[in-house]
Design an enzyme around this catalytic site. Structure first.
Site, PDB file in Angstrom:
ATOM      1  N   CYS A   3       0.839  -1.200   0.000  1.00  0.00           N
ATOM      2  CA  CYS A   3       0.000   0.000   0.000  1.00  0.00           C
ATOM      3  C   CYS A   3       0.874   1.251   0.000  1.00  0.00           C
ATOM      4  O   CYS A   3       1.997   1.248   0.481  1.00  0.00           O
ATOM      5  CB  CYS A   3      -0.951   0.042   1.179  1.00  0.00           C
ATOM      6  SG  CYS A   3      -2.040  -1.367   1.326  1.00  0.00           S
ATOM      7  N   ARG A  22       5.525  -0.826  -4.540  1.00  0.00           N
ATOM      8  CA  ARG A  22       5.200  -1.429  -3.259  1.00  0.00           C
ATOM      9  C   ARG A  22       4.139  -2.513  -3.390  1.00  0.00           C
ATOM     10  O   ARG A  22       3.904  -3.277  -2.460  1.00  0.00           O
ATOM     11  CB  ARG A  22       4.722  -0.349  -2.283  1.00  0.00           C
ATOM     12  CG  ARG A  22       5.800   0.649  -1.930  1.00  0.00           C
ATOM     13  CD  ARG A  22       5.279   1.769  -1.071  1.00  0.00           C
ATOM     14  NE  ARG A  22       4.919   1.315   0.263  1.00  0.00           N
ATOM     15  CZ  ARG A  22       5.739   1.286   1.291  1.00  0.00           C
ATOM     16  NH1 ARG A  22       6.985   1.664   1.141  1.00  0.00           N
ATOM     17  NH2 ARG A  22       5.338   0.884   2.467  1.00  0.00           N
ATOM     18  N   TRP A  49      -3.422  -2.607  -1.384  1.00  0.00           N
ATOM     19  CA  TRP A  49      -3.130  -4.042  -1.540  1.00  0.00           C
ATOM     20  C   TRP A  49      -4.131  -4.767  -0.656  1.00  0.00           C
ATOM     21  O   TRP A  49      -4.151  -4.588   0.554  1.00  0.00           O
ATOM     22  CB  TRP A  49      -1.694  -4.320  -1.110  1.00  0.00           C
ATOM     23  CG  TRP A  49      -1.161  -5.679  -1.425  1.00  0.00           C
ATOM     24  CD1 TRP A  49      -0.629  -6.107  -2.600  1.00  0.00           C
ATOM     25  CD2 TRP A  49      -1.061  -6.792  -0.523  1.00  0.00           C
ATOM     26  NE1 TRP A  49      -0.206  -7.408  -2.493  1.00  0.00           N
ATOM     27  CE2 TRP A  49      -0.466  -7.849  -1.227  1.00  0.00           C
ATOM     28  CE3 TRP A  49      -1.431  -6.990   0.807  1.00  0.00           C
ATOM     29  CZ2 TRP A  49      -0.223  -9.088  -0.647  1.00  0.00           C
ATOM     30  CZ3 TRP A  49      -1.184  -8.229   1.384  1.00  0.00           C
ATOM     31  CH2 TRP A  49      -0.591  -9.255   0.663  1.00  0.00           C
ATOM     32  N   ASN A 107      -2.968   2.687   5.762  1.00  0.00           N
ATOM     33  CA  ASN A 107      -2.141   1.488   5.665  1.00  0.00           C
ATOM     34  C   ASN A 107      -2.157   0.798   7.026  1.00  0.00           C
ATOM     35  O   ASN A 107      -2.103   1.463   8.058  1.00  0.00           O
ATOM     36  CB  ASN A 107      -0.695   1.834   5.322  1.00  0.00           C
ATOM     37  CG  ASN A 107      -0.522   2.244   3.874  1.00  0.00           C
ATOM     38  OD1 ASN A 107      -1.451   2.183   3.088  1.00  0.00           O
ATOM     39  ND2 ASN A 107       0.677   2.673   3.525  1.00  0.00           N
ATOM     40  N   GLY A 108      -2.179  -0.522   7.029  1.00  0.00           N
ATOM     41  CA  GLY A 108      -2.187  -1.265   8.284  1.00  0.00           C
ATOM     42  C   GLY A 108      -3.451  -2.098   8.413  1.00  0.00           C
ATOM     43  O   GLY A 108      -4.204  -2.275   7.455  1.00  0.00           O
ATOM     44  N   GLU A 114      17.173 -19.084  -1.835  1.00  0.00           N
ATOM     45  CA  GLU A 114      16.945 -17.746  -2.407  1.00  0.00           C
ATOM     46  C   GLU A 114      16.743 -17.830  -3.916  1.00  0.00           C
ATOM     47  O   GLU A 114      15.901 -17.118  -4.480  1.00  0.00           O
ATOM     48  CB  GLU A 114      18.111 -16.825  -2.054  1.00  0.00           C
ATOM     49  CG  GLU A 114      18.048 -15.445  -2.666  1.00  0.00           C
ATOM     50  CD  GLU A 114      16.859 -14.615  -2.216  1.00  0.00           C
ATOM     51  OE1 GLU A 114      16.627 -13.553  -2.826  1.00  0.00           O
ATOM     52  OE2 GLU A 114      16.153 -15.018  -1.268  1.00  0.00           O
ATOM     53  N   LYS A 143      13.379 -16.523  -5.827  1.00  0.00           N
ATOM     54  CA  LYS A 143      13.375 -15.543  -6.901  1.00  0.00           C
ATOM     55  C   LYS A 143      12.556 -16.059  -8.087  1.00  0.00           C
ATOM     56  O   LYS A 143      11.785 -15.307  -8.687  1.00  0.00           O
ATOM     57  CB  LYS A 143      14.814 -15.252  -7.369  1.00  0.00           C
ATOM     58  CG  LYS A 143      15.615 -14.396  -6.424  1.00  0.00           C
ATOM     59  CD  LYS A 143      15.237 -12.937  -6.453  1.00  0.00           C
ATOM     60  CE  LYS A 143      14.516 -12.386  -5.299  1.00  0.00           C
ATOM     61  NZ  LYS A 143      14.525 -12.814  -3.989  1.00  0.00           N
ATOM     62  N   GLU A 179       8.614 -16.256  -7.172  1.00  0.00           N
ATOM     63  CA  GLU A 179       7.876 -15.020  -6.904  1.00  0.00           C
ATOM     64  C   GLU A 179       7.704 -14.150  -8.135  1.00  0.00           C
ATOM     65  O   GLU A 179       6.760 -13.358  -8.201  1.00  0.00           O
ATOM     66  CB  GLU A 179       8.521 -14.233  -5.759  1.00  0.00           C
ATOM     67  CG  GLU A 179       9.895 -13.672  -6.004  1.00  0.00           C
ATOM     68  CD  GLU A 179      10.474 -12.996  -4.752  1.00  0.00           C
ATOM     69  OE1 GLU A 179       9.711 -12.708  -3.814  1.00  0.00           O
ATOM     70  OE2 GLU A 179      11.689 -12.757  -4.722  1.00  0.00           O
ATOM     71  N   HIS A 222      15.863 -37.689   0.758  1.00  0.00           N
ATOM     72  CA  HIS A 222      14.844 -37.853   1.788  1.00  0.00           C
ATOM     73  C   HIS A 222      13.488 -37.314   1.323  1.00  0.00           C
ATOM     74  O   HIS A 222      12.767 -36.702   2.111  1.00  0.00           O
ATOM     75  CB  HIS A 222      15.289 -37.165   3.080  1.00  0.00           C
ATOM     76  CG  HIS A 222      16.553 -37.725   3.629  1.00  0.00           C
ATOM     77  ND1 HIS A 222      16.606 -38.882   4.375  1.00  0.00           N
ATOM     78  CD2 HIS A 222      17.836 -37.296   3.509  1.00  0.00           C
ATOM     79  CE1 HIS A 222      17.856 -39.132   4.715  1.00  0.00           C
ATOM     80  NE2 HIS A 222      18.624 -38.184   4.198  1.00  0.00           N
ATOM     81  N   LYS A 282       6.400  -4.836  -1.810  1.00  0.00           N
ATOM     82  CA  LYS A 282       7.805  -4.611  -1.492  1.00  0.00           C
ATOM     83  C   LYS A 282       8.038  -4.583   0.010  1.00  0.00           C
ATOM     84  O   LYS A 282       8.971  -5.190   0.517  1.00  0.00           O
ATOM     85  CB  LYS A 282       8.262  -3.294  -2.119  1.00  0.00           C
ATOM     86  CG  LYS A 282       9.734  -2.982  -1.884  1.00  0.00           C
ATOM     87  CD  LYS A 282      10.615  -4.029  -2.543  1.00  0.00           C
ATOM     88  CE  LYS A 282      12.076  -3.793  -2.294  1.00  0.00           C
ATOM     89  NZ  LYS A 282      12.893  -4.910  -2.779  1.00  0.00           N
TER      90      LYS A 282
END
Length: 608
Positions: free
Chosen positions: A2, A27, A74, A100-101, A481, A485, A488, A504, A603
């Protein structure tokens, strides 16, 4: 997550709000809107989708106003829709709010307000605030906002305007970032400095439980008890050009390619080659505490968690004390053991990550020292920790973190080196490590020259439905990581594992349709990795391997090799991650994905 922007001054508000919202697009959002005061009435303009749609919506309409607030949403409470988009207004249409929140007790508040006759038109928690402020409004917007916030449980960064008071904006913050931009005969408010940077570099950061009253000529900051709180005006350290793409097609590619410079900036002024150590001014006053600690806990989320895993390996290796890495989202809820002699390190690019902030505050309740590692100057983590280290890599706009990851690994390495030199490490060993650190930017430059060949590799695998990433030791977190990447930004399912764990469970998935990415450099696990590669090939798997230059032995075993320079083993993640970032980028672009703003992601995750 947001975005908020507000303006009051002499200029037309709409162009400033729209441009500010565009600079907050990175964001993550699914709808956008603005509220203005036009002819003593609230004028509301909202739409689902990109800001360009909102821009077209207001074209040709009467939007002449010198005061307004804007928001990119968002979705949390309620699906993306015009009704759920911000700003929200009260029953009378006099009060507009952006937020926001998350308001955690909005359900009970909403029922009370409905019983008092208020009519709701959205599924959001934010609309509850608009009606709650209306309930308290008696001609003084500031007082109404203050009284409403006393009833609220949860987090917020809000801007509120009222058509009956067209000369002011009320701002308030708890747990969600908000700053005031100071101009000449005008003032701004935003959740991120990038939204207002083209207009002013003078800013004031609000702290939790603080409010601000903005008019054209002045701003006044107070706490929720209405006591005036003097605030220092600070300068934004970076220029507007640093948040532009600079000729690159996407911010993500720009930030991948910036890593030679960003790592150099991260180390600038901190390396002491002759002494074989480093200088970290942000830790100086707490150095004795760090040297005497018996245990370190690193807590973070997402990419920062992966960087922290590498930090765990380095710190344990250098300091020979227990180091644990915790998901910040779990840390605060599991009654963690934080005893005397424990230091907690919180790691976040934005310095505003909600879960990481909650872990920080949980630690402070237990009276343990908290060290911060973050990128954004003036962020909540920077202000609430007792000491810390900035990354100094400039704004990171792409949602998928790249240069912040390598900077976090660099900072954790510098901390480990500093403490090790104080404890046991010889000057000669420190000099050797620093000499290699200074070569890292040049070695990344060399890896970046492989961009075109990695694009060709991406073409061969862009239609794969699953990927497996495998690494050992320092490069196990790199496998995690690398997989993150890819998933996402390309929406391909990918998993990272320690290479030995393949037997395993994951080995059951391997066939000719399963690409397997190995980090297979010549380190202490090299022979073991070769055996793991053979196991994959025996089951028809296709192997992509990040290898060291000149390694002829491995070439006959793998399907594709990406050669990178050699370095010290514990520094290798700074190199091995770069080709994986480029591979994910190119696969996503070939699949037509928006790499800078991947779906459902933000973000800075400022809500739980």
């Amino acid at each position: 997550m947001c975005g908020i922007v507000g303006y009051i001054g002499k200029r037309e508000a709409v162009p400033i709000l729209i441009e500010g919202l565009k600079r907050l697009e990175y964001r993550g959002y699914d709808s956008a809107g603005i509220a203005l005061i036009v002819d003593s009435k609230i004028a509301l303009h909202k739409n689902v989708g990109k800001i360009v749609a909102l821009e077209k919506l207001v074209e040709g309409q009467d939007t002449s106003s010198h005061i307004g607030i804007g928001h990119t949403r968002w979705a949390t409470h309620g699906v993306p829709s015009i009704a759920n988009a911000h700003p929200h207004i009260d029953c009378s249409g006099r009060i507009a709010i952006i937020h926001n929140g998350i308001i955690e007790n909005y359900g009970s508040l909403k029922r009370q307000l409905q019983n008092s006759g208020h009519e709701f038109h959205s599924e959001t928690d934010t609309e509850t605030l608009a009606h709650l402020i209306e309930e308290f409004y008696r001609g003084d917007l500031e007082e109404a906002v203050r009284n409403a916030l006393v009833e609220v449980e949860g987090t917020y960064g809000i801007l509120v305007i009222c058509s009956e008071e067209p000369d002011r904006i009320v701002a308030a913050r708890r747990g969600s970032p908000l700053l005031i931009g100071v101009g000449n005969g005008e003032h701004f408010a935003a959740s991120d400095a990038s939204a207002i940077l083209q207009h002013t570099r003078d800013v004031v950061y609000l702290d939790d439980n603080e409010m601000a009253l903005l008019t054209r000529e002045q701003f006044v900051t107070k706490n929720v008890q209405a006591e005036v709180i003097p605030k220092k005006v600070e300068k934004i350290a970076y220029d507007l050009e640093k948040i532009e793409r600079g000729g690159y097609d996407h911010f993500m590619l720009k930030e991948i390619c910036e890593q030679p410079q960003s790592i150099q900036d991260c180390m600038r002024g901190r390396l002491l080659p002759k002494e074989g150590t480093v200088r970290l001014g942000g830790l100086h006053e707490h150095l004795d505490q760090l040297l005497n600690t018996r245990r370190i806990i690193l807590t973070a989320c997402g990419t920062s968690w992966h960087a922290s895993l590498i930090g765990e390996y380095i710190l344990e290796d250098f300091l020979r004390i227990p180091v644990e890495v915790e998901y910040a989202s779990e840390f605060r809820y599991r009654n963690p053991v934080i005893d005397e002699g424990t230091v907690v390190v919180v790691v976040s690019q934005s310095g505003e990550t909600a879960d990481t902030l909650a872990a920080l505050r949980e630690t402070k309740k237990r009276r343990a020292p908290v060290i911060g590692i973050c990128n954004v100057v003036g962020s909540s983590i920077a202000r609430e920790t007792v000491a810390g280290v900035y990354l100094h890599v400039g704004p990171e706009i792409g949602v998928a973190s790249t240069k912040a990851f390598t900077a976090q690994v660099t900072v954790l390495t510098l901390i480990a080196l500093l403490l090790a030199r104080k404890k046991w490490m010889s000057q000669e060993e420190g000099q050797r490590i620093i000499a290699e650190l200074e070569k890292i930017p040049q070695k990344i430059e060399k890896i970046l020259t492989l961009n075109k060949s990695i694009l060709e590799l991406a073409k061969a695998y862009k239609d794969a439905r699953n990927f497996l990433y495998l690494g050992r030791g320092y490069n196990f977190p790199v496998a995690l990581e690398g997989a993150l990447k890819l998933k996402e930004i390309s929406y391909i399912h990918a998993e990272g594992y320690p290479a030995a764990e393949m037997k395993h469970g994951p080995i059951a998935l391997i066939d000719e349709n399963m690409p397997v990415v190995f980090i297979a450099i010549r380190d202490s696990s090299y022979e073991k990795i070769l055996s793991n590669i053979e196991e994959v090939k025996a089951r028809g798997g296709r192997v992509i391997a990040v290898v060291n230059e000149g390694d002829e032995k491995i070439l006959s075993t793998v399907d594709h090799a990406i050669p990178i320079p050699e370095t010290l083993e514990f520094l290798s993640p700074l190199l091995t991650i770069v080709p994986l970032q480029l591979l994910a980028y190119h696969i996503a672009i070939l699949r037509g994905c928006n790499v800078d703003q991947p779906r459902n992601l933000a973000k800075s995750v400022t809500v739980e």
